[in-house]
Design an enzyme around this catalytic site. Structure first.
Site, PDB file in Angstrom:
ATOM      1  N   CYS A 130      -4.160   0.496  -2.572  1.00 43.53           N
ATOM      2  CA  CYS A 130      -4.012  -0.722  -1.773  1.00 43.53           C
ATOM      3  C   CYS A 130      -2.907  -1.605  -2.349  1.00 43.53           C
ATOM      4  O   CYS A 130      -2.597  -1.557  -3.547  1.00 43.53           O
ATOM      5  CB  CYS A 130      -5.306  -1.530  -1.785  1.00 43.53           C
ATOM      6  SG  CYS A 130      -6.691  -0.773  -0.949  1.00 43.53           S
ATOM      7  N   GLU A 166       0.326   5.216   0.653  1.00 43.98           N
ATOM      8  CA  GLU A 166      -0.619   6.244   1.110  1.00 43.98           C
ATOM      9  C   GLU A 166      -0.185   7.631   0.636  1.00 43.98           C
ATOM     10  O   GLU A 166       0.916   7.822   0.131  1.00 43.98           O
ATOM     11  CB  GLU A 166      -0.711   6.194   2.642  1.00 43.98           C
ATOM     12  CG  GLU A 166      -1.258   4.857   3.113  1.00 43.98           C
ATOM     13  CD  GLU A 166      -1.466   4.754   4.617  1.00 43.98           C
ATOM     14  OE1 GLU A 166      -0.967   5.622   5.365  1.00 43.98           O
ATOM     15  OE2 GLU A 166      -2.130   3.782   5.031  1.00 43.98           O
ATOM     16  N   GLU A 186      -3.003  -4.792  -2.968  1.00 44.21           N
ATOM     17  CA  GLU A 186      -3.485  -5.757  -3.975  1.00 44.21           C
ATOM     18  C   GLU A 186      -3.520  -5.121  -5.360  1.00 44.21           C
ATOM     19  O   GLU A 186      -3.073  -5.703  -6.342  1.00 44.21           O
ATOM     20  CB  GLU A 186      -4.904  -6.240  -3.622  1.00 44.21           C
ATOM     21  CG  GLU A 186      -5.004  -6.980  -2.306  1.00 44.21           C
ATOM     22  CD  GLU A 186      -5.306  -6.068  -1.127  1.00 44.21           C
ATOM     23  OE1 GLU A 186      -4.798  -4.924  -1.082  1.00 44.21           O
ATOM     24  OE2 GLU A 186      -6.049  -6.515  -0.236  1.00 44.21           O
ATOM     25  N   CYS A 192     -10.283  -5.421   0.368  1.00 43.40           N
ATOM     26  CA  CYS A 192     -11.413  -4.496   0.302  1.00 43.40           C
ATOM     27  C   CYS A 192     -12.229  -4.760  -0.970  1.00 43.40           C
ATOM     28  O   CYS A 192     -11.777  -5.438  -1.905  1.00 43.40           O
ATOM     29  CB  CYS A 192     -10.925  -3.047   0.359  1.00 43.40           C
ATOM     30  SG  CYS A 192     -10.253  -2.437  -1.194  1.00 43.40           S
ATOM     31  N   CYS A 225     -10.634  -3.798  -4.367  1.00 46.36           N
ATOM     32  CA  CYS A 225      -9.602  -4.739  -4.849  1.00 46.36           C
ATOM     33  C   CYS A 225     -10.228  -6.047  -5.334  1.00 46.36           C
ATOM     34  O   CYS A 225      -9.733  -6.652  -6.291  1.00 46.36           O
ATOM     35  CB  CYS A 225      -8.562  -4.989  -3.762  1.00 46.36           C
ATOM     36  SG  CYS A 225      -7.526  -3.526  -3.485  1.00 46.36           S
ATOM     37  N   ASN A 250       0.847  -1.194   0.000  1.00 46.91           N
ATOM     38  CA  ASN A 250       0.000   0.000   0.000  1.00 46.91           C
ATOM     39  C   ASN A 250       0.883   1.244   0.000  1.00 46.91           C
ATOM     40  O   ASN A 250       1.948   1.274   0.623  1.00 46.91           O
ATOM     41  CB  ASN A 250      -1.003  -0.002   1.167  1.00 46.91           C
ATOM     42  CG  ASN A 250      -0.381  -0.203   2.527  1.00 46.91           C
ATOM     43  OD1 ASN A 250       0.623  -0.881   2.687  1.00 46.91           O
ATOM     44  ND2 ASN A 250      -0.990   0.393   3.542  1.00 46.91           N
TER      45      ASN A 250
HETATM   46  N1  THU Z   1      -5.385  -1.425   2.416  1.00 42.03           N
HETATM   47  C1  THU Z   1      -4.822  -2.306   1.542  1.00 42.03           C
HETATM   48  O1  THU Z   1      -3.654  -2.170   1.154  1.00 42.03           O
HETATM   49  N2  THU Z   1      -5.600  -3.330   1.083  1.00 42.03           N
HETATM   50  C2  THU Z   1      -6.905  -3.542   1.426  1.00 42.03           C
HETATM   51  O2  THU Z   1      -7.529  -4.465   0.918  1.00 42.03           O
HETATM   52  C3  THU Z   1      -7.557  -2.645   2.393  1.00 42.03           C
HETATM   53  C4  THU Z   1      -6.745  -1.511   2.902  1.00 42.03           C
HETATM   54  C5  THU Z   1      -4.551  -0.313   2.925  1.00 42.03           C
HETATM   55  C6  THU Z   1      -4.985   1.051   2.471  1.00 42.03           C
HETATM   56  C7  THU Z   1      -4.447   1.933   3.578  1.00 42.03           C
HETATM   57  O3  THU Z   1      -3.111   2.303   3.276  1.00 42.03           O
HETATM   58  C8  THU Z   1      -4.445   1.050   4.810  1.00 42.03           C
HETATM   59  O4  THU Z   1      -4.599  -0.280   4.343  1.00 42.03           O
HETATM   60  C9  THU Z   1      -5.554   1.361   5.803  1.00 42.03           C
HETATM   61  O5  THU Z   1      -6.791   1.390   5.162  1.00 42.03           O
END
Ligand code: THU
Length: 134
Positions: free
Chosen positions: A58, A49, A60, A91, A94, A47
């Site tokens: 994300c 940000e 994935e 999520c 994804c 991920n």
């Molecule tokens: N996140 C992912 O990388 N994958 C997911 O399926 C859900 C959330 C990350 C996004 C963000 O940087 C952190 O988790 C908190 O939401």
């Protein structure tokens, strides 16, 4: 369908390694994904940000886009690992992006980083039934 356990653990370990490269200064939640292509190549993503939170990508989707940019669009499995204690189910966004490239039989593995051996395994069809298509 399930992956043989040694293959599953190899993929989970690749996801663990890339999770440590996450750029997650806001959530402090590190996620890594490792995607196994049909030709045996593994593509990873973490991920990433942003100060403008909605721009975050994300792990994935990062792994999927990495694979597509490398010329692979057919996948057997994806492993997802995260730094928290809870099971890192992907999520909804994804899941839908996985459905663009994987069929309902795509294997989706996940585990908290501290307890890889207790991973769970589903098919994409179980996680996202009645996928949007047109
Ligand atoms: N996140 C992912 O990388 N994958 C997911 O399926 C859900 C959330 C990350 C996004 C963000 O940087 C952190 O988790 C908190 O939401």
């Amino acid at each position: 369908m399930h992956l043989p356990r040694p293959t599953a653990l190899k993929l989970l370990r690749a996801a663990t390694a890339v999770s440590k490269r996450a750029h997650a200064p806001y959530s402090r939640f590190q996620v890594g994904a490792a995607l196994l292509a049909h030709d045996g190549t593994i593509f990873t993503g973490c991920n990433v940000e942003n100060a403008s939170y909605g721009l975050t990508i994300c792990a994935e989707r990062n792994a999927i886009f990495h694979a597509v940019a490398s010329g692979r669009r057919r996948f057997t499995a994806i492993a997802i690992v995260a730094s928290g204690a809870s099971m890192p189910y992907p999520c909804g966004a994804c899941r839908q992006v996985l459905a663009e490239f994987g069929d309902a039989g795509l294997i989706v593995l996940m585990a908290p980083r501290a307890t890889l051996a207790r991973y769970e395994s589903y098919t994409l069809g179980e996680l996202l039934p009645h996928t949007f298509q047109f």
